[in-house]
Design an enzyme around this catalytic site. Structure first.
Site, PDB file in Angstrom:
ATOM      1  N   ASP A  13     -10.894  -7.480 -12.069  1.00  0.00           N
ATOM      2  CA  ASP A  13      -9.484  -6.365 -12.566  1.00  0.00           C
ATOM      3  C   ASP A  13     -10.231  -5.075 -12.197  1.00  0.00           C
ATOM      4  OD1 ASP A  13      -7.243  -5.277 -13.818  1.00  0.00           O
ATOM      5  OD2 ASP A  13      -8.675  -4.599 -15.560  1.00  0.00           O
ATOM      6  N   ARG A  14      -9.244  -4.057 -11.876  1.00  0.00           N
ATOM      7  CA  ARG A  14      -9.649  -2.673 -11.500  1.00  0.00           C
ATOM      8  C   ARG A  14      -9.949  -1.856 -12.751  1.00  0.00           C
ATOM      9  NH1 ARG A  14      -6.159   1.388  -8.598  1.00  0.00           N
ATOM     10  NH2 ARG A  14      -6.014   2.376 -10.756  1.00  0.00           N
ATOM     11  N   ASP A  15      -8.910  -1.297 -13.375  1.00  0.00           N
ATOM     12  CA  ASP A  15      -8.981  -0.307 -14.408  1.00  0.00           C
ATOM     13  C   ASP A  15     -10.048  -0.873 -15.608  1.00  0.00           C
ATOM     14  OD1 ASP A  15      -7.628   1.563 -12.947  1.00  0.00           O
ATOM     15  OD2 ASP A  15      -5.794   0.666 -13.758  1.00  0.00           O
ATOM     16  N   THR A  57      -5.088  -6.420  -9.626  1.00  0.00           N
ATOM     17  CA  THR A  57      -4.679  -5.517 -10.722  1.00  0.00           C
ATOM     18  C   THR A  57      -3.203  -5.094 -10.813  1.00  0.00           C
ATOM     19  OG1 THR A  57      -5.247  -2.946 -11.171  1.00  0.00           O
ATOM     20  CG2 THR A  57      -4.957  -3.608  -8.849  1.00  0.00           C
ATOM     21  N   ASN A  58      -2.484  -4.961 -12.173  1.00  0.00           N
ATOM     22  CA  ASN A  58      -1.384  -4.599 -12.387  1.00  0.00           C
ATOM     23  C   ASN A  58      -1.378  -3.172 -12.186  1.00  0.00           C
ATOM     24  OD1 ASN A  58      -0.730  -7.096 -13.249  1.00  0.00           O
ATOM     25  ND2 ASN A  58      -1.141  -6.720 -15.457  1.00  0.00           N
ATOM     26  N   GLN A  59      -0.401  -2.528 -11.724  1.00  0.00           N
ATOM     27  CA  GLN A  59      -0.227  -0.999 -11.369  1.00  0.00           C
ATOM     28  C   GLN A  59       1.170  -0.791 -11.710  1.00  0.00           C
ATOM     29  OE1 GLN A  59      -2.608   1.019 -10.424  1.00  0.00           O
ATOM     30  NE2 GLN A  59      -4.026  -0.647 -10.993  1.00  0.00           N
ATOM     31  N   CYS A  96       0.139  -5.674  -8.454  1.00  0.00           N
ATOM     32  CA  CYS A  96       1.424  -5.881  -8.822  1.00  0.00           C
ATOM     33  C   CYS A  96       2.145  -4.600  -9.447  1.00  0.00           C
ATOM     34  CB  CYS A  96       1.578  -7.119  -9.898  1.00  0.00           C
ATOM     35  SG  CYS A  96       3.483  -7.387 -10.390  1.00  0.00           S
ATOM     36  N   ARG A 106       2.531 -10.325 -12.095  1.00  0.00           N
ATOM     37  CA  ARG A 106       1.829  -9.482 -13.169  1.00  0.00           C
ATOM     38  C   ARG A 106       1.171 -10.349 -13.953  1.00  0.00           C
ATOM     39  NH1 ARG A 106       2.166  -4.534 -14.747  1.00  0.00           N
ATOM     40  NH2 ARG A 106       1.986  -3.965 -16.704  1.00  0.00           N
ATOM     41  N   LYS A 107      -0.243  -9.991 -14.268  1.00  0.00           N
ATOM     42  CA  LYS A 107      -0.948 -10.374 -14.994  1.00  0.00           C
ATOM     43  C   LYS A 107      -0.398 -10.460 -16.520  1.00  0.00           C
ATOM     44  CE  LYS A 107      -4.618  -8.380 -13.984  1.00  0.00           C
ATOM     45  NZ  LYS A 107      -5.751  -7.517 -13.612  1.00  0.00           N
TER      46      LYS A 107
END
Length: 181
Positions: A13-15, A57-59, A96, A106-107
């Site tokens: 994951d990113r954030d 990552t969800n964005q 996403c 979307r996770k």
């Protein structure tokens, strides 16, 4: 965690994993993108241990028009440049921007994993590790049969998420040191 050498593919994951999460906000530009403590060192170590590393990552900030797709691409370009400068390598970034939680990409839904597999058919989820800091990351990994690793301090120690993960580490660097020793 035993027999870690069987794992060839890493999903991050990113954030909250690579960069500091901004609760109630989004990383909208490079000045707001702050690497988590020692995450650059971690990715450099992990790049030596895995065949491929993917960011998933969800964005939602793009979908909400808080930032543009161009803003997101600029942030990712900056992130990749800094990772490469420190000896790390990311195979691909998948994101996403959908607002709808039911969207396949979307996770915790698994669409991004199948995008990875479409682009890299060799990827086997049973040989993959998902590292994330949230419930949606862990559910994503568990749905795919990945080894799941929770990092960060988002959840209190008595939270039931700890019953659904294979391992917990304070941060990505602590995971990397343990995985590569």
């Amino acid at each position: 965690m035993d027999n870690l050498k069987k794992y060839k593919y890493l999903f991050l994951d990113r954030d909250g994993v690579i960069n500091v999460e901004r609760p109630g906000d989004y990383v909208k530009n490079t000045s707001e993108f702050v690497f988590e403590k020692d995450s650059l060192k971690a990715i450099a170590l992990l790049s030596q241990a895995f065949d491929y590393i993917f960011i998933v990552t969800n964005q939602r900030g793009v979908g909400r028009n808080v930032m543009s797709l161009s803003d997101l691409e600029h942030v990712h370009s900056h992130m990749l440049h800094e990772i490469e400068k420190c000896g790390g390598s990311i195979t691909g970034i998948y994101f996403c921007t959908d607002l709808d939680s039911a969207a396949i990409n979307r996770k915790p839904n698994v669409g991004m994993a199948f995008q990875v597999q479409r682009d890299y058919p060799v990827v086997d989820f049973a040989q993959s590790i998902m590292v994330g800091n949230s419930k949606s990351d862990i559910e994503f990994g568990n749905k795919l049969g990945m080894l799941t690793v929770l990092v960060g301090d988002k959840y209190k120690k008595e939270h039931k998420i700890y019953e659904t993960v294979n391992a917990y580490y304070e941060n990505l660097y602590k995971f990397a040191v343990n995985f590569t020793k």
